[in-house]
Design a protein around this motif. Structure first.
Motif, mmCIF file in Angstrom:
data_model
loop_
_atom_site.group_PDB
_atom_site.id
_atom_site.type_symbol
_atom_site.label_atom_id
_atom_site.label_comp_id
_atom_site.label_asym_id
_atom_site.label_seq_id
_atom_site.Cartn_x
_atom_site.Cartn_y
_atom_site.Cartn_z
ATOM 1 N N TRP B 66 32.166 -3.893 -16.681
ATOM 2 C CA TRP B 66 32.506 -3.457 -18.049
ATOM 3 C C TRP B 66 31.252 -3.335 -18.925
ATOM 4 O O TRP B 66 31.065 -2.332 -19.631
ATOM 5 N N ALA C 71 38.491 -1.622 -23.627
ATOM 6 C CA ALA C 71 38.912 -2.483 -22.516
ATOM 7 C C ALA C 71 40.417 -2.315 -22.296
ATOM 8 O O ALA C 71 41.220 -3.160 -22.704
ATOM 9 N N TYR C 79 41.158 -4.289 -12.493
ATOM 10 C CA TYR C 79 40.366 -5.502 -12.724
ATOM 11 C C TYR C 79 40.557 -6.485 -11.568
ATOM 12 O O TYR C 79 41.703 -6.746 -11.164
#
Lengths: 138, 138, 138
Positions: B66, C71, C79
């Motif tokens: 990220w 995000a 993820y």
């Protein structure tokens, strides 16, 4: 326990800028006479930041370009906050850069690594705005 | 009021890594003998972070991916800061993850929720760098 | 030096929300009787934030849209943290918004600029979660 309080005022001519305020915070610390404790330095406005990083003009340019990419000012109408205002992006940029720095005081000095400096980050300038310096300790 | 100060040193072999430093901070707190107060834990370098989150390897991988997306290391020439250096991205990543954590001390312990752990976030490693632990209280 | 501690509990029905918790923190400060010092307000959970910004519904909507862009919750499988969980995005969002606010106490009051308010930012709600208020001073 002793405490000390001072407001630092800034009037940035541009919409956005980064100012090194370390000398002003050091002056507060000397004036306080406090030898051991914590200094809190925080923006009192919600479209500005206080943060610790490097005093290097190229990096400050990089910060500005990067923040514009993460939270662009335009289009102003892209934010619901902008009804009569145009500073929603400034509220977002301030979250990335932070509101405050807490710095240790040791032997009457800011307990910093070699390159740490305190900055005021302005994201909606062209008016007088404040930073609070509060010191507690002994 | 009492105060305590210690530097923790790290030498991360990779450019980027996350280290759980909670045990070292707990050892400082025990050594200080302070029962009630605040612990400040901050990176003394401006290309590293101290933050509180979860000790879970999958999440740390997600953080790394990220942060690379938000502030990529390459192309190095894309940042004005990178004149003789290649770590502009590390200065940006550190703003997202933060410089410091302030943790309450209650009954001589870090006053944490069940999953809170303190991490050192390295974004420009391969050399010795420091974290400051400063505790004030009684 | 005196100290004060209280946990504030929240049970947000939605996955994400922003709650103004300034009145609760002010009540803690009055109860503590502390006149000069620091208040630490921090999320005790690692998928939530405490931060200082503006109490304006349009801005909170902008925060939510922006954090989802930086995000995103979906795809959950994007993820590595999401093995048996689906809240990796909440851990990331909390880094942007921050874990804690440290606020100066002056003359027994939160030493705030005109628009500063303290918020609890929930990014993985639908269960009881806590915020810690710890005050030190005199």
């Amino acid at each position: 326990m002793r405490s000390y309080r001072k407001e630092l005022w800034f009037d940035v001519a541009a919409r956005r800028a980064f100012l090194n305020i370390t000398p002003q915070v050091e002056a507060c610390l000397r004036e306080s006479g406090i030898q051991e404790g914590f200094v809190l330095v925080n923006a009192m406005h919600i479209t500005a930041s206080v943060f610790v990083n490097d005093d290097e003009a190229g990096l400050h340019h990089d910060f500005d370009v990067w923040l514009e990419k993460l939270a662009p000012h335009e289009p102003v109408s892209g934010y619901r906050h902008n009804t009569g205002e145009d500073n929603a992006d400034a509220h977002l940029k301030r979250q990335v850069m932070g509101r405050e720095a807490v710095v240790a005081v040791t032997d009457g000095r800011l307990d910093f690594g070699p390159w740490e400096q305190i900055f005021y980050g302005e994201f909606d300038g062209r008016r007088r705005k404040r930073v609070l310096v509060k010191i507690i300790g002994e």
